[in-house]
Design an enzyme around this catalytic site. Sequence first.
Site, PDB file in Angstrom:
ATOM      1  N   TYR A 167      -7.412  13.771  -0.719  1.00  0.00           N
ATOM      2  CA  TYR A 167      -7.213  12.876   0.423  1.00  0.00           C
ATOM      3  C   TYR A 167      -6.742  13.688   1.611  1.00  0.00           C
ATOM      4  CZ  TYR A 167      -4.743   9.272   3.157  1.00  0.00           C
ATOM      5  OH  TYR A 167      -4.294   8.447   4.161  1.00  0.00           O
TER       6      TYR A 167
ATOM      7  N   GLU B 259      -3.041   6.743  -4.895  1.00  0.00           N
ATOM      8  CA  GLU B 259      -2.858   5.610  -3.988  1.00  0.00           C
ATOM      9  C   GLU B 259      -2.788   4.320  -4.800  1.00  0.00           C
ATOM     10  OE1 GLU B 259      -5.245   5.591  -0.509  1.00  0.00           O
ATOM     11  OE2 GLU B 259      -4.579   3.601   0.113  1.00  0.00           O
TER      12      GLU B 259
ATOM     13  N   ASN C  69       0.853  -1.187   0.000  1.00  0.00           N
ATOM     14  CA  ASN C  69       0.000   0.000   0.000  1.00  0.00           C
ATOM     15  C   ASN C  69       0.888   1.235   0.000  1.00  0.00           C
ATOM     16  OD1 ASN C  69      -2.463   1.332   2.383  1.00  0.00           O
ATOM     17  ND2 ASN C  69      -2.333   1.617   0.201  1.00  0.00           N
TER      18      ASN C  69
END
Length: 227
Positions: free
Chosen positions: A108, A214, A75
């Site tokens: 974000y 992301e 991630n």
Amino acid sequence: MKLLASLAVAAAAISGSVGSPVDATDASILGGTPSSAGNHGGFYYSWWTDNAAQATYTNLDGGTYSLQWSGNNGNLVGGKGWNPGVSGRVLNYNGTYQPNGNSYLAVYGWTRNALIEYYVVESYGTYDPSSAAQRKGTVTCNGANYDILSTWRYNQPSIDGTKTFEQFWSVRNPKKAYGGAISGSVDTRCHFDAWSRVGMRLGSQHNYQIVATEGYGSSGSARLTVS
Ligand SMILES: *[C@@H]1O[C@H](CO)[C@@H](O)[C@H](O)[C@H]1NC(C)=O
């Protein structure tokens, strides 16, 4: 999130000190560009990786950043914007976004008091983030439709270490097409007010607010300019 990253660095440094032939500071064995955050080119940037992908995050002039990632593992999230975030900001972005797998292009950010992680998703790869969250409503912002969702995250990385917290989402429906040029504007007030109307209240203290790319178990690239 930074805690996890620094533990990984420490572990690599220890293995290097017992005679590993590999330089423990070599970014390639730590998954690429190490996590960092700060100011660059008149903007705030945040780059976080769990070091499981091979990822290169680069701050370029002004509001521009680039990101390439590969490995279909781990991630990572990074981008440029402001710290603190505010409700009344319009974040503009343009550039290119090419995910291959699970990925988001989103405004974000985080708040504290309460600790909330939020996303206004403009585009995404193979995984629709709204599929796992509870749909609370819809809102029209800048002429586009967004689904509003929330979900809980249990013992997950946060700006305050591993915590349990809520995620708030607006997910553009349909998402913006990716692969070539992409651009848009996100009016945070439109989303934050819509969230508030369905009982999703951000914390009183804003932390960073960025236009992020992301990746999650995927590969891809992005080069975006925030203004
Ligand atoms: C993004 O927009 C800025 C300002 O309008 C422009 O100067 C720049 O060339 C654009 N970048 C891309 C990649 O389209």
